[in-house]
Design a protein around this motif. Sequence first.
Motif, mmCIF file in Angstrom:
data_model
loop_
_atom_site.group_PDB
_atom_site.id
_atom_site.type_symbol
_atom_site.label_atom_id
_atom_site.label_comp_id
_atom_site.label_asym_id
_atom_site.label_seq_id
_atom_site.Cartn_x
_atom_site.Cartn_y
_atom_site.Cartn_z
ATOM 1 N N UNK A 92 22.728 -56.238 -21.338
ATOM 2 C CA UNK A 92 23.622 -56.688 -20.264
ATOM 3 C C UNK A 92 23.468 -55.766 -19.054
ATOM 4 N N UNK A 93 23.512 -56.349 -17.871
ATOM 5 C CA UNK A 93 23.251 -55.580 -16.653
ATOM 6 C C UNK A 93 24.220 -55.980 -15.543
ATOM 7 N N UNK A 94 24.544 -55.020 -14.723
ATOM 8 C CA UNK A 94 25.313 -55.236 -13.485
ATOM 9 C C UNK A 94 24.532 -54.596 -12.355
ATOM 10 N N UNK A 95 24.608 -55.186 -11.195
ATOM 11 C CA UNK A 95 23.918 -54.585 -10.050
ATOM 12 C C UNK A 95 24.705 -54.859 -8.779
ATOM 13 N N UNK A 96 24.476 -54.004 -7.790
ATOM 14 C CA UNK A 96 25.140 -54.157 -6.494
ATOM 15 C C UNK A 96 24.354 -53.400 -5.431
#
Length: 106
Positions: A92-96
Amino acid sequence: MTARFIVLYETPADPAAFDHHYRDIHLPLARRLPGLRRYTIGRDMVTIRGGEPYYLVAELEWDTMEELRAAFASPEGRATATDSAHLQDLAPVRSMIYKVDESVPS
């Protein structure tokens, strides 16, 4: 002004497969992004408050937000984004993206 892209990866189901893909496939793609000034990777995070620590944190840096956006619109950026979809299957990944505010209030 500095622009950054930060990617936060949760612990993968198969860390060895994730590490292999990240190191041997994704990292070489991302390092070819036009205008990339700096690429750092953080590991062995320890949480201070709440939640589990991330498995890996990547920070990519450009001189301006326009350069960052142009990098991801380039052929190299599209190839990196396509490969990112595979990494999301592994962890699972989050990016900004964000602008860095170098001023510190007094």
